[in-house]
Design a protein around this motif. Structure first.
Motif, PDB file in Angstrom:
ATOM      1  N   CYS A   4       0.960  -0.604   0.134  1.00 60.95           N
ATOM      2  CA  CYS A   4       0.315   0.017  -0.267  1.00 60.95           C
ATOM      3  C   CYS A   4       0.799   1.112  -0.420  1.00 60.95           C
ATOM      4  N   VAL A   6       0.661   3.818   1.369  1.00 62.02           N
ATOM      5  CA  VAL A   6      -0.164   5.174   2.437  1.00 62.02           C
ATOM      6  C   VAL A   6       0.946   4.083   3.197  1.00 62.02           C
ATOM      7  N   CYS A   7       0.467   2.595   3.136  1.00 59.94           N
ATOM      8  CA  CYS A   7       1.076   2.528   4.699  1.00 59.94           C
ATOM      9  C   CYS A   7       1.937   1.144   4.663  1.00 59.94           C
ATOM     10  N   CYS A  45      -6.728  -1.108   0.484  1.00 54.20           N
ATOM     11  CA  CYS A  45      -6.160  -1.522   1.742  1.00 54.20           C
ATOM     12  C   CYS A  45      -6.629  -1.759   2.874  1.00 54.20           C
ATOM     13  N   CYS A  48      -5.473   1.180   5.367  1.00 58.71           N
ATOM     14  CA  CYS A  48      -5.971   2.128   5.698  1.00 58.71           C
ATOM     15  C   CYS A  48      -7.308   2.138   4.984  1.00 58.71           C
TER      16      CYS A  48
HETATM   17 ZN    ZN Z   1      -2.575   1.133   3.214  1.00 54.97          ZN
END
Ligand code: ZN
Ligand code: TMP
Length: 405
Positions: A4, A6-7, A45, A48
């Protein structure tokens, strides 16, 4: 598997749309042999909540000196940005001598509204040709990709930003953590970051899978925005649904605790939970609906062609690249696509090589049917094209379902 963006959670794609060219990669026959393709697959995801494309072309393939999209092409968008600017000014611009920054300022259609009043402003725009156009409208622009590095430079040279704006651009940038870090760097203590983008809830509701293309690395929800920017000390303080781009959301973020949080945030999060935006099964169902929509569109067009009807396309949008390539529709199905953007005219559509013609070509010999690719501009188009319907022409729509009227 991918991580992911983002995370970092390992993700398994839930859907592949097959080989895709760059959505805005309109081209000429001599370039067919080295046309660029990537596999367009999507993942969600569960950690998140971010909906994202797995593999994307290098940004240089998309945003370059010949970027084909000019905001000013659409009168409705220009009007929308005037309203957007007025709302920001009235709601959040409470600093003395404010400084307004826009990420992805394109041809200056938004910042012009601030520049006109003599306000300090700066556009950050990676595509040189559109940035040059903004300068012609009195809008200062720096040709650069936005991120922590650029933000530091801007802050050093011009001070902190009272407002950072973006429209239909944050979802284009894969390095979202660098963007968020840049915003946290550049924003003044009470500054706000306001941006709007196509909304995941609207896409799932309408099955408008054509929102997915290389420039839309992410399709945001309130939940995923809150998570992505929360990691950088920012807080979602307001959300406002928008009709643009077939269903967008405007998000307002501020430093944690700096601004009051509107009840609209919790309300929207609850709606998203009710819609199942946080559950993987929702995306499995979405995939099935996309497949049905594709099969219905192909059947509709091929049946008309088998009956000798002429079918054209209306507006060579970025979104149409996803539809045409996913559905496998080419020049035998769609004779040409009419488009008002001069640099797209007399080129061919990415991947499917359908001729793109000026609007005059459409007007001077109406086809029997026209596929409404710019469905998000429907009101504007129907107001302009009464004559097509009056002469017996019919529209083929595919959002939220395939219909012919
Ligand atoms: Zn994520
Ligand atoms: P986009 O949906 O990728 O932003 O692109 C919109 C495209 O649609 C742009 O090339 C201009 C074209 N267009 C028309 O040709 N006629 C119209 O009436 C409208 C609203 C857009």
């Amino acid at each position: 598997m991918i991580d992911c963006r983002v995370c970092g959670t390992a993700l398994k794609p839930f859907m592949s749309f097959g080989n895709m060219p760059v959505a805005n990669g309109f081209l000429l026959p001599e370039n067919y042999s080295d046309e660029y393709f990537y596999e367009m697959a999507t993942a969600f995801c569960p950690e998140c909540g971010m909906f994202q494309i797995v593999e994307i072309p290098a940004p240089e393939q998309m945003f370059h000196e010949n970027y084909a999209f000019f905001t000013r092409t659409s009168r409705a968008m220009v009007a929308h940005f005037a309203e957007y600017a007025a709302w920001v000014r009235d709601t959040y611009l409470d600093a003395d001598d404010p400084f307004v920054v826009e990420i992805g300022s394109n041809d200056g259609a938004m910042l012009e509204n601030f520049a006109k009043t003599g306000m300090r402003h700066l556009g950050v725009e990676p595509s040189a040709n559109v940035a040059a156009e903004s300068e012609r409208h009195g809008v200062k622009a720096m040709v650069a990709f936005f991120g922590a590095e650029t933000a530091r430079r801007v802050r050093e040279e011009q001070g902190p930003a009272s407002v950072i704006l973006a429209a239909n651009v944050i979802c284009h940038i894969p390095t979202i953590n660098d963007i968020a870090a840049g915003i946290a760097e550049l924003l003044d203590e009470r500054g706000v970051f306001v941006f709007e983008e196509p909304y995941l809830g609207a896409m799932i509701e309408k099955c408008s899978y054509d929102q997915i293309y290389d420039e839309h690395v992410f399709i945001f929800s309130a939940r995923s925005v809150q998570n992505a920017f929360g990691r950088h000390g920012l807080e979602l303080v307001n959300v406002l649904p928008q009709k643009t781009h077939g269903g967008s959301m405007r998000y307002v973020l501020a430093r944690k605790g700096a601004r009051e949080v509107s009840p609209a945030v919790a309300e929207l999060l609850a709606v998203e939970d009710g819609q199942g935006l946080g559950r993987a099964e929702t995306y499995e169902v979405f995939r099935g609906r996309c497949e049905e929509n594709r099969d219905a569109l192909v059947r509709t067009i091929r049946d008309l062609r088998a009956g000798g009807k002429r079918v054209a396309g209306y507006a060579a949008t970025s979104k149409s690249t996803t539809v045409l390539n996913y559905c496998g529709l080419g020049p035998d199905d769609i004779e040409f696509i009419s488009d008002t953007t001069p640099i797209k005219q007399n080129t061919f559509t990415p991947g499917t090589h359908i001729p793109v013609k000026a609007h005059e070509h459409f007007k001077s010999g109406y086809p029997d049917y026209a596929v409404l690719f710019a469905w998000n501009h429907e009101a504007e188009i129907m107001a302009n094209e009464g004559e097509f319907a009056a002469s017996g022409g019919k529209w083929i729509r595919f959002v939220p379902k395939v219909s012919v009227t």
